[in-house]
Design a protein around this motif. Structure first.
Motif, PDB file in Angstrom:
ATOM      1  N   ARG A 244      -6.907   6.315   3.428  1.00  0.00           N
ATOM      2  CA  ARG A 244      -5.516   5.888   3.566  1.00  0.00           C
ATOM      3  C   ARG A 244      -5.085   5.903   5.043  1.00  0.00           C
TER       4      ARG A 244
ATOM      5  N   LEU B 109      -1.079  12.759   1.469  1.00  0.00           N
ATOM      6  CA  LEU B 109      -1.466  11.425   1.020  1.00  0.00           C
ATOM      7  C   LEU B 109      -0.310  10.441   1.137  1.00  0.00           C
TER       8      LEU B 109
ATOM      9  N   ILE C  75       0.839   3.810  -3.512  1.00  0.00           N
ATOM     10  CA  ILE C  75       0.450   5.224  -3.451  1.00  0.00           C
ATOM     11  C   ILE C  75       1.495   6.098  -4.139  1.00  0.00           C
TER      12      ILE C  75
ATOM     13  N   SER D 225      -9.693  -0.701   0.969  1.00  0.00           N
ATOM     14  CA  SER D 225      -9.030  -0.603  -0.336  1.00  0.00           C
ATOM     15  C   SER D 225     -10.051  -0.458  -1.452  1.00  0.00           C
TER      16      SER D 225
ATOM     17  N   ALA E  27      -0.985   6.906   5.412  1.00  0.00           N
ATOM     18  CA  ALA E  27      -0.934   5.538   5.918  1.00  0.00           C
ATOM     19  C   ALA E  27       0.066   5.407   7.058  1.00  0.00           C
TER      20      ALA E  27
ATOM     21  N   THR F 108       8.035   5.841  -1.352  1.00  0.00           N
ATOM     22  CA  THR F 108       6.864   6.709  -1.505  1.00  0.00           C
ATOM     23  C   THR F 108       7.031   7.684  -2.658  1.00  0.00           C
TER      24      THR F 108
ATOM     25  N   CYS G 273     -11.356   3.044  -1.702  1.00  0.00           N
ATOM     26  CA  CYS G 273     -10.430   3.999  -2.334  1.00  0.00           C
ATOM     27  C   CYS G 273     -10.691   4.161  -3.827  1.00  0.00           C
TER      28      CYS G 273
ATOM     29  N   VAL H 299       0.823  -1.215   0.000  1.00  0.00           N
ATOM     30  CA  VAL H 299       0.000   0.000   0.000  1.00  0.00           C
ATOM     31  C   VAL H 299       0.854   1.261   0.000  1.00  0.00           C
TER      32      VAL H 299
ATOM     33  N   LEU I 194      -9.782  10.474   0.098  1.00  0.00           N
ATOM     34  CA  LEU I 194      -8.696   9.510  -0.035  1.00  0.00           C
ATOM     35  C   LEU I 194      -7.786   9.555   1.191  1.00  0.00           C
TER      36      LEU I 194
ATOM     37  N   LEU J  69      -5.087   1.388  -6.378  1.00  0.00           N
ATOM     38  CA  LEU J  69      -5.422   1.464  -4.951  1.00  0.00           C
ATOM     39  C   LEU J  69      -6.350   0.334  -4.521  1.00  0.00           C
TER      40      LEU J  69
END
Length: 452
Positions: A124, A69, A48, A108, A73, A276, A111, A44, A120, A187
């Motif tokens: 998340r 964003l 992203i 999920s 998470a 990320t 999303c 995840v 979102l 996602l």
């Protein structure tokens, strides 16, 4: 006090200690499906990073929302790790072991239908909470089922599947790269591994160590007989222990939590940044755009995965302490070169990234192994959650500010900052890192254990 066998039934043979049993098919199943939580976090967080490149025009995402964003998470993991660790010590490992996967799958899918960045962000964040809760559950299960001879390898498998999850995310991102609104499918795709892992976890029993620590000796004996076909000593005191969250912050456990949290933080910040914002970093270094950048990230991610494999064996042959110190030393040098060399060539960039990725396997494995070896059964999940939360504080902040930092300061300064962080991990390991190799859980989790 002498160790007591789990079973109350008479046996014709001397019971075998759980720390000395072999690695059976049932134990492998526990390790494989317990590792599902780290796989999902890698997935995840990786997905992203790919989706952010494509969702901007549809959701109107600016630099502010990109940072939020990317970090959402991780904020959730911070909350979920603390709460989940305490709950799993209080009510057991298995219940949340199943519930959290169902929640991740549902979130999920939601999303896929968001229409604003705020929606979102909330989803998340919620996914992060549930994944964070899974960490102390899954790692406690592996530590409490696995004999000492195989514990370093089992915990190394957790680190490996995190990177595997991130790499699979890049593959999925590559496949949906040219699809209209492909980011929604990226996602939502997390639901597939959730279903697979849930099926595998369904038949995994409760940890016999946890049952025994709560005085439920007959249930523990039944689990042990089902797994091994014989009575097995667990190496625990016969008196039940009551879970007290405050024990995590008492001596000497507070210092152990801080040590694990700091080395986790120093390994995770640069690594999370690469995953990320991997495509953006690749672009900044001139390694390609779009699908080419994704291919580059897959290559680097593969070396992160490969680096966990020798670390599994070195943790036993070289020892935990020397492994973590040496790894941080090489990681620091690799990032420093990228920061100080003006306009590094493609070869220099790739060599430094590969070296960092390979040696990241040392602390990457030990951040899972250390907290499960250094704390007793009654607070193992809680301590794991707190250590993870400590690491995620800095990670969340750094991920949020990273896009703006890169834009204003440039990639060289960003790499130097990463080198400084790794250097802190080196110094802390040099001063604090204990040696737990060759000891069983009852020894390493004891208050008097020094490990030197």
């Amino acid at each position: 006090m002498p160790q007591q066998p789990v079973s109350q039934q008479p046996t014709s043979q001397q019971p075998v200690n759980l720390e000395d049993v072999g690695m059976s098919r049932a134990l492998r199943k526990v390790v494989v499906f317990s590792s599902g939580g780290p796989f999902l976090e890698g997935y995840v967080l990786g997905i992203i990073g790919v989706a952010l490149v494509h969702m901007g025009p549809d959701l109107g995402i600016n630099e502010h929302w990109s940072g939020l964003l990317g970090a959402a998470a991780l904020v959730g993991v911070f909350v979920g790790a603390i709460a989940g660790g305490w709950v799993t010590d209080l009510i057991g490992r298995r219940k949340m072991f199943v519930i959290d996967l169902i929640l991740i799958g549902v979130l999920s899918l939601l999303c896929m239908v968001v229409s604003t960045p705020g929606q979102l962000f909330v989803l998340r964040l919620a996914i992060g909470v549930v994944i964070g809760a899974d960490y102390p559950i899954a790692t406690s299960m592996i530590a409490e089922f696995t004999p000492r001879k195989y514990r370093a390898m089992a915990m190394g498998a957790i680190a490996a599947v995190w990177y595997l999850g991130a790499n699979v995310a890049y593959v999925v991102g590559y496949l949906f790269d040219n699809v209209t609104r492909g980011w929604t499918w990226m996602l939502g795709s997390s639901v597939i591994p959730c279903v697979i892992i849930l099926i595998g976890r369904w038949s995994v029993p409760e940890s016999p160590r946890w049952l025994y620590s709560k005085g439920r000796t007959e249930e523990a004996a039944e689990v042990v007989r089902g797994l091994y076909g014989q009575d097995v000593e667990l190496g625990l005191q016969p008196e039940p222990t009551r879970t007290k969250f405050s024990k995590v912050f008492s001596r000497p456990y507070l210092w152990r939590v801080l040590f694990v949290g700091v080395i986790w933080l120093c390994q995770a910040i640069p690594m999370f940044a690469m995953y990320t914002y991997g495509p953006q970093i690749s672009n900044a270094f001139g390694l390609g755009e779009g699908r080419n950048a994704l291919l580059g990230e897959m290559v680097v991610g593969t070396f992160f995965l490969i680096g966990t494999i020798p670390a599994m064996f070195l943790a036993e042959s070289l020892g935990r302490r020397r492994l973590v110190i040496g790894s941080f030393a090489v990681m620091t040098v690799a990032l420093a070169v990228l920061g100080v060399v003006p306009q590094p060539t493609t070869i220099v960039i790739l060599v430094c990234f590969v070296l960092y990725a390979l040696f990241s396997g040392g602390p990457g494995n030990l951040q899972w192994l250390y907290p499960n070896e250094l704390f007793p059964t009654d607070i193992r999940g809680s301590a794991m959650g707190v250590a993870m939360a400590v690491s995620r504080i800095g990670t969340v902040v750094s991920i949020y500010i990273l896009p703006g930092f890169i834009a204003r300061q440039g990639m060289g300064a960003t790499m130097i900052a990463g080198a400084i962080i790794s250097a802190v991990g080196f110094v802390v390991s040099l001063v604090w890192a204990p040696e737990t190799r060759g000891h069983d859980l009852s020894e390493t989790s004891a208050p008097q254990f020094k490990g030197r």
